[in-house]
Design a protein around this motif. Structure first.
Motif, mmCIF file in Angstrom:
data_model
loop_
_atom_site.group_PDB
_atom_site.id
_atom_site.type_symbol
_atom_site.label_atom_id
_atom_site.label_comp_id
_atom_site.label_asym_id
_atom_site.label_seq_id
_atom_site.Cartn_x
_atom_site.Cartn_y
_atom_site.Cartn_z
ATOM 1 N N LEU A 1 0.826 -1.209 0.000
ATOM 2 C CA LEU A 1 0.000 0.000 0.000
ATOM 3 C C LEU A 1 0.862 1.260 0.000
ATOM 4 C CD1 LEU A 1 -2.793 -1.069 2.511
ATOM 5 C CD2 LEU A 1 -3.006 -0.842 0.032
ATOM 6 N N ASP A 2 1.949 1.243 0.769
ATOM 7 C CA ASP A 2 2.867 2.389 0.783
ATOM 8 C C ASP A 2 3.527 2.570 -0.581
ATOM 9 O OD1 ASP A 2 2.321 2.905 3.433
ATOM 10 O OD2 ASP A 2 4.097 1.873 4.202
ATOM 11 N N PHE A 3 3.950 1.456 -1.166
ATOM 12 C CA PHE A 3 4.605 1.496 -2.476
ATOM 13 C C PHE A 3 3.639 2.035 -3.525
ATOM 14 C CE2 PHE A 3 6.277 -0.844 -6.328
ATOM 15 C CZ PHE A 3 7.428 -0.082 -6.446
ATOM 16 N N ARG A 4 2.391 1.546 -3.471
ATOM 17 C CA ARG A 4 1.390 2.015 -4.420
ATOM 18 C C ARG A 4 1.159 3.514 -4.274
ATOM 19 N NH1 ARG A 4 -5.146 1.119 -4.689
ATOM 20 N NH2 ARG A 4 -5.323 1.407 -6.933
ATOM 21 N N ARG A 5 1.158 3.989 -3.024
ATOM 22 C CA ARG A 5 0.916 5.415 -2.738
ATOM 23 C C ARG A 5 1.981 6.303 -3.386
ATOM 24 N NH1 ARG A 5 0.390 10.193 -1.097
ATOM 25 N NH2 ARG A 5 -1.178 10.864 0.367
ATOM 26 N N VAL A 6 3.152 5.736 -3.637
ATOM 27 C CA VAL A 6 4.236 6.485 -4.266
ATOM 28 C C VAL A 6 4.196 6.358 -5.788
ATOM 29 C CG1 VAL A 6 6.739 6.692 -4.512
ATOM 30 C CG2 VAL A 6 5.743 6.304 -2.248
ATOM 31 N N VAL A 7 4.119 5.109 -6.278
ATOM 32 C CA VAL A 7 4.316 4.910 -7.723
ATOM 33 C C VAL A 7 3.093 5.280 -8.569
ATOM 34 C CG1 VAL A 7 6.103 3.165 -7.407
ATOM 35 C CG2 VAL A 7 3.715 2.444 -7.652
ATOM 36 N N GLU A 8 1.881 4.972 -8.095
ATOM 37 C CA GLU A 8 0.718 5.242 -8.952
ATOM 38 C C GLU A 8 0.431 6.741 -9.109
ATOM 39 O OE1 GLU A 8 -2.414 2.870 -9.815
ATOM 40 O OE2 GLU A 8 -1.852 1.129 -8.602
ATOM 41 N N PRO A 9 0.471 7.534 -8.036
ATOM 42 C CA PRO A 9 0.316 8.976 -8.250
ATOM 43 C C PRO A 9 1.444 9.544 -9.116
ATOM 44 C CG PRO A 9 -0.149 8.439 -5.972
ATOM 45 C CD PRO A 9 0.439 7.198 -6.590
ATOM 46 N N GLY A 10 2.664 9.042 -8.926
ATOM 47 C CA GLY A 10 3.771 9.499 -9.766
ATOM 48 C C GLY A 10 3.536 9.176 -11.226
ATOM 49 N N GLY A 11 3.012 7.981 -11.487
ATOM 50 C CA GLY A 11 2.718 7.587 -12.862
ATOM 51 C C GLY A 11 1.639 8.448 -13.484
ATOM 52 N N ALA A 12 0.595 8.762 -12.700
ATOM 53 C CA ALA A 12 -0.490 9.605 -13.222
ATOM 54 C C ALA A 12 0.024 11.012 -13.533
ATOM 55 C CB ALA A 12 -1.633 9.672 -12.216
ATOM 56 N N GLY A 13 0.854 11.550 -12.631
ATOM 57 C CA GLY A 13 1.409 12.872 -12.864
ATOM 58 C C GLY A 13 2.307 12.910 -14.084
ATOM 59 N N LEU A 14 3.110 11.858 -14.243
ATOM 60 C CA LEU A 14 4.016 11.794 -15.398
ATOM 61 C C LEU A 14 3.220 11.666 -16.700
ATOM 62 C CD1 LEU A 14 6.959 11.787 -16.227
ATOM 63 C CD2 LEU A 14 7.018 9.299 -15.849
ATOM 64 N N ALA A 15 2.162 10.861 -16.671
ATOM 65 C CA ALA A 15 1.323 10.704 -17.867
ATOM 66 C C ALA A 15 0.711 12.041 -18.273
ATOM 67 C CB ALA A 15 0.233 9.674 -17.605
ATOM 68 N N ALA A 16 0.283 12.832 -17.272
ATOM 69 C CA ALA A 16 -0.335 14.125 -17.566
ATOM 70 C C ALA A 16 0.674 15.128 -18.111
ATOM 71 C CB ALA A 16 -0.994 14.682 -16.308
ATOM 72 N N SER A 17 1.951 14.898 -17.848
ATOM 73 C CA SER A 17 2.982 15.838 -18.306
ATOM 74 C C SER A 17 3.424 15.564 -19.740
ATOM 75 C CB SER A 17 4.203 15.768 -17.375
ATOM 76 O OG SER A 17 4.913 14.543 -17.554
ATOM 77 N N ARG A 18 3.004 14.424 -20.287
ATOM 78 C CA ARG A 18 3.426 14.046 -21.634
ATOM 79 C C ARG A 18 2.412 14.490 -22.690
ATOM 80 N NH1 ARG A 18 3.369 8.717 -22.817
ATOM 81 N NH2 ARG A 18 4.745 9.150 -24.589
ATOM 82 N N ALA A 19 2.908 14.672 -23.896
ATOM 83 C CA ALA A 19 2.027 14.933 -25.037
ATOM 84 C C ALA A 19 1.605 13.574 -25.583
ATOM 85 C CB ALA A 19 2.761 15.745 -26.103
ATOM 86 N N LEU A 20 0.463 13.097 -25.143
ATOM 87 C CA LEU A 20 0.018 11.760 -25.512
ATOM 88 C C LEU A 20 -0.427 11.712 -26.969
ATOM 89 C CD1 LEU A 20 -2.106 10.853 -22.346
ATOM 90 C CD2 LEU A 20 0.296 10.306 -22.787
ATOM 91 N N SER A 21 -0.162 10.583 -27.599
ATOM 92 C CA SER A 21 -0.620 10.386 -28.971
ATOM 93 C C SER A 21 -2.124 10.144 -28.983
ATOM 94 C CB SER A 21 0.096 9.192 -29.601
ATOM 95 O OG SER A 21 -0.324 7.982 -28.968
ATOM 96 N N ALA A 22 -2.715 10.242 -30.148
ATOM 97 C CA ALA A 22 -4.154 9.979 -30.271
ATOM 98 C C ALA A 22 -4.476 8.560 -29.837
ATOM 99 C CB ALA A 22 -4.605 10.214 -31.713
#
Length: 273
Positions: free
Chosen positions: A144-165
């Motif tokens: 649960l602690d690990f998830r609390r770190v990696v999943e929010p980080g992944g969501a933030g990183l995804a939002a920072s990228r110019a995603l393809s269609a």
């Protein structure tokens, strides 16, 4: 006679004057925290088997949640086999006795017949899930602690990228599928959405870490009771997370995923430990 309100006779109303778990709910999702508080009070024996919960108005005031939220939390714990409601002059909401609970049926054990899912009682599911949590031990808290770190980080990183269609379409498709309420497919669809968000981060290492934590928690997440209010809230959070990613809002995506992970952790720790 004890004066701390912790001991009472079976069937009598429980005095809540000294209950530390009845402190006001602060932060996070009120419903999930209320479910967790009630479940922990039962498991710690602060409200013993056969005892009645404090009156609804009193308990709602102490927790500082709406009576609607409290009723939904109580209903969720009834469905999970922790509580039962009785009518009449001496009625109310009582903690269910665990006496006579059927033993959990381990999968794949020689000489044991599989128990159809539809025939497993809430108490049996509750016992099997609690056994699983005990098996995991410290691994549960670590995951649960690990998830609390990696999943929010992944969501933030995804939002920072110019995603393809194609990436954007995949996220939306996984979000739509995750709203499925069919018990046999809901859990898989939920995991696929989380994996799609991690994949949109563009980091294979991060995506692999999210896959690991999803795998670790999968059996526990599948074991907790299906609570409609929780599913509604989870669907809403998923939508807002994906919206933030598609809008290019890293801080918002990270914060929303943190809230989502915290809510899941509240339910798991409240119901299973």
């Amino acid at each position: 006679m004890p004066s701390d309100g912790v001991t009472s006779l079976p069937g009598q109303e429980f005095s809540s004057t000294a209950m530390p778990l009845w402190r006001p709910v602060r932060g996070g999702n009120a419903f999930e925290i209320t479910v967790s508080r009630l479940a922990q009070a039962i498991k710690l024996g602060l409200v013993a088997e056969g005892e009645r919960l404090p009156a609804e108005r009193e308990l709602a005031e102490k927790l500082q949640v709406s009576r609607v939220t409290l009723r939904e939390a109580i209903r969720a714990l009834r469905e999970a086999g922790y509580l039962e409601s009785r009518r009449g002059r001496t009625g109310g909401t009582f903690v269910v006795s665990r006496a006579g609970r059927p033993p959990a049926q381990p999968r794949g054990r020689p000489g044991r017949k599989a128990v159809p899912a539809a025939s497993v009682t809430p108490l049996a599911r509750r016992g099997a899930a609690a056994d699983l949590a005990r098996e995991m031990g410290d691994t549960l808290h670590d995951a649960l602690d690990f998830r609390r770190v990696v999943e929010p980080g992944g969501a933030g990183l995804a939002a920072s990228r110019a995603l393809s269609a194609a990436e954007r379409q995949h996220l939306v498709a996984c979000l739509t599928a995750s709203r499925d309420r069919e018990p046999g497919t809901r859990r898989v669809a939920d995991s696929r959405l989380h994996l799609a968000i991690a994949g949109a981060s563009g980091s294979p290492s991060l995506a692999a870490a999210v896959a690991d934590v999803q795998l670790t928690l999968d059996r526990l997440l599948a074991a907790i009771p299906v609570i409609k209010r929780n599913l509604d809230h989870s669907d809403d959070q998923h939508s807002r997370i994906v919206d933030a990613i598609l809008a290019g809002d890293p801080a918002g995506a990270r914060s929303l995923m943190e809230e989502h992970c915290d809510g899941t952790a509240e339910l798991l720790l409240g119901l299973l430990t």
